[in-house]
Design a protein around this motif. Structure first.
Motif, PDB file in Angstrom:
ATOM      1  N   LEU A 131      -9.777   3.316  18.842  1.00 14.45           N
ATOM      2  CA  LEU A 131      -9.681   3.354  17.384  1.00 14.45           C
ATOM      3  C   LEU A 131      -9.337   1.978  16.832  1.00 14.45           C
ATOM      4  O   LEU A 131      -8.693   1.170  17.505  1.00 14.45           O
ATOM      5  CB  LEU A 131      -8.549   4.296  16.962  1.00 14.45           C
ATOM      6  CG  LEU A 131      -8.651   5.770  17.297  1.00 14.45           C
ATOM      7  CD1 LEU A 131      -7.316   6.451  17.078  1.00 14.45           C
ATOM      8  CD2 LEU A 131      -9.733   6.424  16.440  1.00 14.45           C
TER       9      LEU A 131
ATOM     10  N   VAL B 244      -7.381  10.478  11.818  1.00 12.54           N
ATOM     11  CA  VAL B 244      -7.585  11.820  11.269  1.00 12.54           C
ATOM     12  C   VAL B 244      -6.943  12.871  12.181  1.00 12.54           C
ATOM     13  O   VAL B 244      -7.095  12.809  13.410  1.00 12.54           O
ATOM     14  CB  VAL B 244      -9.087  12.128  11.115  1.00 12.54           C
ATOM     15  CG1 VAL B 244      -9.322  13.593  10.739  1.00 12.54           C
ATOM     16  CG2 VAL B 244      -9.718  11.204  10.076  1.00 12.54           C
TER      17      VAL B 244
ATOM     18  N   TRP C 198      -7.600  18.893  27.989  1.00 14.45           N
ATOM     19  CA  TRP C 198      -6.236  18.414  28.231  1.00 14.45           C
ATOM     20  C   TRP C 198      -5.429  19.514  28.919  1.00 14.45           C
ATOM     21  O   TRP C 198      -5.538  20.687  28.560  1.00 14.45           O
ATOM     22  CB  TRP C 198      -5.560  18.031  26.919  1.00 14.45           C
ATOM     23  CG  TRP C 198      -6.129  16.805  26.311  1.00 14.45           C
ATOM     24  CD1 TRP C 198      -7.195  16.735  25.464  1.00 14.45           C
ATOM     25  CD2 TRP C 198      -5.690  15.458  26.529  1.00 14.45           C
ATOM     26  NE1 TRP C 198      -7.446  15.418  25.124  1.00 14.45           N
ATOM     27  CE2 TRP C 198      -6.528  14.618  25.764  1.00 14.45           C
ATOM     28  CE3 TRP C 198      -4.670  14.881  27.292  1.00 14.45           C
ATOM     29  CZ2 TRP C 198      -6.366  13.225  25.737  1.00 14.45           C
ATOM     30  CZ3 TRP C 198      -4.508  13.495  27.252  1.00 14.45           C
ATOM     31  CH2 TRP C 198      -5.356  12.681  26.491  1.00 14.45           C
TER      32      TRP C 198
ATOM     33  N   GLU D 134      -8.563  12.098  16.029  1.00 14.16           N
ATOM     34  CA  GLU D 134      -9.722  11.204  16.056  1.00 14.16           C
ATOM     35  C   GLU D 134      -9.800  10.391  17.356  1.00 14.16           C
ATOM     36  O   GLU D 134     -10.885  10.113  17.866  1.00 14.16           O
ATOM     37  CB  GLU D 134      -9.609  10.265  14.847  1.00 14.16           C
ATOM     38  CG  GLU D 134     -10.845   9.496  14.513  1.00 14.16           C
ATOM     39  CD  GLU D 134     -10.630   8.642  13.262  1.00 14.16           C
ATOM     40  OE1 GLU D 134      -9.561   8.757  12.617  1.00 14.16           O
ATOM     41  OE2 GLU D 134     -11.544   7.852  12.940  1.00 14.16           O
ATOM     42  N   GLY D 135      -8.641  10.039  17.878  1.00 14.36           N
ATOM     43  CA  GLY D 135      -8.623   9.207  19.088  1.00 14.36           C
ATOM     44  C   GLY D 135      -8.849   9.986  20.372  1.00 14.36           C
ATOM     45  O   GLY D 135      -8.856   9.407  21.458  1.00 14.36           O
ATOM     46  N   GLY D 136      -9.010  11.320  20.284  1.00 20.13           N
ATOM     47  CA  GLY D 136      -9.419  12.065  21.459  1.00 20.13           C
ATOM     48  C   GLY D 136      -8.403  13.029  22.037  1.00 20.13           C
ATOM     49  O   GLY D 136      -8.699  13.716  23.010  1.00 20.13           O
TER      50      GLY D 136
ATOM     51  N   LYS E  37      -5.761   2.329  11.076  1.00 23.13           N
ATOM     52  CA  LYS E  37      -6.004   2.564   9.650  1.00 23.13           C
ATOM     53  C   LYS E  37      -4.672   2.863   8.980  1.00 23.13           C
ATOM     54  O   LYS E  37      -3.803   3.470   9.587  1.00 23.13           O
ATOM     55  CB  LYS E  37      -6.931   3.763   9.462  1.00 23.13           C
ATOM     56  CG  LYS E  37      -8.295   3.588  10.079  1.00 23.13           C
ATOM     57  CD  LYS E  37      -9.184   4.791   9.828  1.00 23.13           C
ATOM     58  CE  LYS E  37      -8.781   5.993  10.675  1.00 23.13           C
ATOM     59  NZ  LYS E  37      -9.722   7.116  10.581  1.00 23.13           N
TER      60      LYS E  37
ATOM     61  N   TRP F 296     -10.817  19.263  23.432  1.00 25.28           N
ATOM     62  CA  TRP F 296     -11.207  18.436  22.289  1.00 25.28           C
ATOM     63  C   TRP F 296     -12.722  18.283  22.330  1.00 25.28           C
ATOM     64  O   TRP F 296     -13.285  18.019  23.404  1.00 25.28           O
ATOM     65  CB  TRP F 296     -10.532  17.071  22.448  1.00 25.28           C
ATOM     66  CG  TRP F 296     -10.805  16.036  21.402  1.00 25.28           C
ATOM     67  CD1 TRP F 296      -9.985  15.708  20.359  1.00 25.28           C
ATOM     68  CD2 TRP F 296     -11.925  15.130  21.317  1.00 25.28           C
ATOM     69  NE1 TRP F 296     -10.516  14.670  19.642  1.00 25.28           N
ATOM     70  CE2 TRP F 296     -11.718  14.295  20.204  1.00 25.28           C
ATOM     71  CE3 TRP F 296     -13.087  14.940  22.076  1.00 25.28           C
ATOM     72  CZ2 TRP F 296     -12.617  13.294  19.816  1.00 25.28           C
ATOM     73  CZ3 TRP F 296     -13.988  13.961  21.692  1.00 25.28           C
ATOM     74  CH2 TRP F 296     -13.754  13.155  20.572  1.00 25.28           C
TER      75      TRP F 296
ATOM     76  N   ARG G  86     -13.326  17.219  26.212  1.00 24.44           N
ATOM     77  CA  ARG G  86     -12.199  16.667  26.978  1.00 24.44           C
ATOM     78  C   ARG G  86     -11.141  17.759  27.066  1.00 24.44           C
ATOM     79  O   ARG G  86     -10.594  18.190  26.060  1.00 24.44           O
ATOM     80  CB  ARG G  86     -11.654  15.433  26.264  1.00 24.44           C
ATOM     81  CG  ARG G  86     -10.617  14.664  27.069  1.00 24.44           C
ATOM     82  CD  ARG G  86     -10.160  13.411  26.336  1.00 24.44           C
ATOM     83  NE  ARG G  86     -11.286  12.525  26.104  1.00 24.44           N
ATOM     84  CZ  ARG G  86     -11.840  12.300  24.922  1.00 24.44           C
ATOM     85  NH1 ARG G  86     -11.349  12.870  23.836  1.00 24.44           N
ATOM     86  NH2 ARG G  86     -12.868  11.501  24.815  1.00 24.44           N
TER      87      ARG G  86
ATOM     88  N   ALA H  16      -6.911   4.547  23.528  1.00 26.46           N
ATOM     89  CA  ALA H  16      -7.156   5.972  23.258  1.00 26.46           C
ATOM     90  C   ALA H  16      -8.426   6.410  23.975  1.00 26.46           C
ATOM     91  O   ALA H  16      -9.317   5.589  24.236  1.00 26.46           O
ATOM     92  CB  ALA H  16      -7.304   6.201  21.760  1.00 26.46           C
ATOM     93  N   PRO H  17      -8.538   7.704  24.324  1.00 27.00           N
ATOM     94  CA  PRO H  17      -9.794   8.197  24.917  1.00 27.00           C
ATOM     95  C   PRO H  17     -11.003   7.809  24.056  1.00 27.00           C
ATOM     96  O   PRO H  17     -12.050   7.460  24.587  1.00 27.00           O
ATOM     97  CB  PRO H  17      -9.584   9.721  24.954  1.00 27.00           C
ATOM     98  CG  PRO H  17      -8.097   9.889  25.060  1.00 27.00           C
ATOM     99  CD  PRO H  17      -7.507   8.760  24.258  1.00 27.00           C
ATOM    100  N   VAL H  18     -10.840   7.846  22.745  1.00 29.89           N
ATOM    101  CA  VAL H  18     -11.844   7.331  21.816  1.00 29.89           C
ATOM    102  C   VAL H  18     -11.189   6.135  21.113  1.00 29.89           C
ATOM    103  O   VAL H  18     -10.418   6.319  20.167  1.00 29.89           O
ATOM    104  CB  VAL H  18     -12.249   8.393  20.772  1.00 29.89           C
ATOM    105  CG1 VAL H  18     -13.318   7.837  19.847  1.00 29.89           C
ATOM    106  CG2 VAL H  18     -12.708   9.678  21.450  1.00 29.89           C
TER     107      VAL H  18
END
Lengths: 261, 261, 261, 261
Positions: free
Chosen positions: D245, C126, A130, C173-175, D248, A171, A128, D241-243
């Protein structure tokens, strides 16, 4: 205005590997040409490693405004004298767009003066990209990021000189990051490195990737006359100085002598 | 802390020219050594073009923190393999200070990736080096400018990559200007180009010039361990990724294979 | 050599939020102080928003070599006149380390001249900070990357001026990605922005994070005298010019007059 | 393509000083307009300090592609709210060309984040602007240097952030130098500072000076849509998010909450 664009391609994988041949039946250079289809300001051609003089004669380079470069397995086969021709033309004002594994190509390493090394992995993971400045000419028409389903990973440290602009940062699914869209100026020439384009994936059929390449070609175009004297070191004699001088003190060089190199 | 400083000098003018021999009876390298006299943090030595391996063996470079470079008439005699050694050490973290006509030396051109050309004149004119940031480490202890009574002129365009810092700009009596104190970072190494030092004048007996050189040596010193792997391109396999992956899509490379260069 | 280090902290979350109070019983400034424990070259103190003059009197700033800045909920309460004091001291040579949500602090935005905006998410994900130059003074002693188990996400575009060095880039972690360790020079002052440090997580108990902060404090230290005249615009009269002049042509300003501002 | 160019001028000297009035009977803005005469891609207008809202309404700025700025005696009269408008538009992509004494204008200082100070002298001396890259778009059609018979001197140190490109460096008869043509990128906006233009001399009737200004206007033009959100800090929730989540760890912010500023 016509931007004379030359796509230089190693063109070996397509001949030696069925997968690459099936992804790029017209060659990767054929796919890259489609970046410019329907945009009449570009005049596009290609040059291949196995062409005479790698397709990069002095005459042809002199008529090239922007050069693209894709190489991978045969960097070492590119003749040093031709690398110097390319480099001289960049200094004179020709734009250069270096793609993917071209980070280790001779012209790019020569122009950067650094190792251009990185870490890598071939696992078909998500990339990805950005964009840090969405109004940059190279980013025109793009969303906040470009997502590519399968790509090779390139990871930091990418040992390049600090870019003029770090325009894109990638990413990767496996946890790495990479400065994947970077600009530099060298002499009168503008240089753009653009990361995506592993030969095992259909990246150069991605319209957003092609748009970046088309945008970058426009960005790299320098309409000025070639700065052919860029590497010369002219003497300006004392009596021709902007403020004419009498010579003072001792001298080593005689009048009209060339400098040492 | 000891800064292991090595002064590399071509040392030809002193042998071939009475004027230079009289100005620098201990060689230009002898004069440059005095920059460090009385400053115990420096351990200073010299290496000459005519030494075996130009005085730059792998072992010696490995023990060098900062290298100075003065060359002029014999740039072409410096062996390419030794240039590569020097360049590799800069990438690993060795500081490099390039002096005057060293702008056309092989290591400097190699690291810059540009012609490093300029215009020039030998007329013994006044040079005045203005400092753009008087609190920069390289400018410590200096006034607003350094004035040198007799110097060779170097004029713009100086075809270098845009510096990290344009720290000094020179005014010449004959009407030209020059970016005469410039910094760059390449890999882990810091580079400083410093213009003054024509062999026909006593420039390296000027205490302010020597102070710049001493300051720059401190500035260029990188106390970290050598980054010996700077030019390597390690593979990070899918199962060793920070986020371990399953391989998706096709592949060209087999596990454990080295990348192409 | 003593590096007089001042940790400026907003210190509001610890008073208003039990979670933050439990994570940082001595305040976030108390945790940050531990970065310097056992390193005798640092003399460390703190200043808080609610101190008189925010703890940043002219006298105290004059005795500060490096200032750290953490603020978040109360950026708007910082008085503009005190911001100007801080900014003037940076120009004079004081180092500045801006932490995490300090990207929107008044001193940082004032020094950058850009919005310093970004995208964000608080999900405990993360963060992995990759280092682009592992031998940089700020990266000494660190591995290839720093991994933090729970952090707030900051994503590009981060609207900053192109850094002098993009030293760290974060993977989330979320991209998203982020330029998370960046350097600039402004006047005689060195500035480092370092991303991690959300108040809801124990980031400032992470020894690698503290090492970056300690390293950056050394890097930002300018041993030279304060450049107190950095914002002045002195007139150099014609007869005091380096090359004394006769006045030619017309004039608007009388001798000894100050310039307009 | 039309480049909507707006010349902002303080326009006080012409009213208060006979000399300036005689040099610039149509105002300095009138002279600057001639830079664009006969070049149909420009649509040029002017705005003056004494116009309502200084001639810089929100609507007008929204329709401006490139803004020129000349001010000197009345920097302090420019309203801060209007400065913020200008700065926001630069971040959004409007080009900005700052002329001569505009180095101390509010918009320029705001965008640079540095004092923008310099030394100066009004003695009608010769200025010679050397060009470091003669094929740069801003330098098209110019010789190796521009010589101006009478100009005010500006001398280093010029306390600006290191430029993206140091394109011109001035030599002054009295012995000083100055970085007189500098570029920066801030947000999506391109900025060019160009030194010449003291009101007591006919500098803006010099065709080479006007050519630089015309070239710079083309260079600063950003054809992309305005980046109106450049200063916003959007939240990207965990499930967007792109990934995507799961949250946490602990949190301070509630869903949909705005960040602190």
């Amino acid at each position: 205005m016509t931007i004379r664009t030359l796509i230089w391609h190693e063109h070996r994988h397509e001949k030696n590997n069925k997968l690459v041949a099936s992804l790029y039946p017209e060659g990767m250079h054929g796919a890259l040409k489609k970046a410019y289809a329907g945009h009449s300001e570009f005049a596009v051609d290609h040059a291949l490693l196995d062409d005479p003089e790698h397709g990069l004669t002095v005459e042809r380079l002199a008529k090239t405004d922007v050069l693209l470069w894709w190489g991978h397995t045969a960097h070492g086969e590119v003749k040093d004298a031709i690398v110097e021709r390319v480099v001289q033309r960049v200094w004179e004002g020709m734009g250069l767009i270096v793609l993917h594994s071209g980070h280790f190509s001779k012209p790019f390493k020569r122009l950067m003066g650094t190792p251009c090394s990185l870490s890598w992995r071939e696992a078909g993971e998500v990339e990805r990209l950005w964009i840090t400045n969405r109004n940059h000419p190279i980013a025109q028409g793009l969303p906040a990021y470009i997502e590519i389903e399968h790509e090779e990973m390139y990871g930091e440290p990418f040992t390049i000189p600090e870019p003029m602009e770090t325009l894109m940062v990638s990413w990767f699914e496996g946890g790495e990051v990479f400065r994947s869209g970077c600009t530099w100026q060298r002499g009168a020439g503008k240089i753009f490195y653009f990361r995506p384009g592993h030969e095992a994936y259909p990246t150069y059929h991605n319209s957003q990737v092609l748009q970046v390449i088309r945008n970058a070609t426009r960005w790299a175009y320098n309409p000025g006359p070639a700065w052919t004297a860029v590497a010369e070191a002219p003497n300006t004699p004392h009596d021709k100085a902007p403020v004419p001088l009498e010579i003072k003190g001792p001298r080593l060089h005689a009048d009209g002598e060339e400098g040492y190199r």
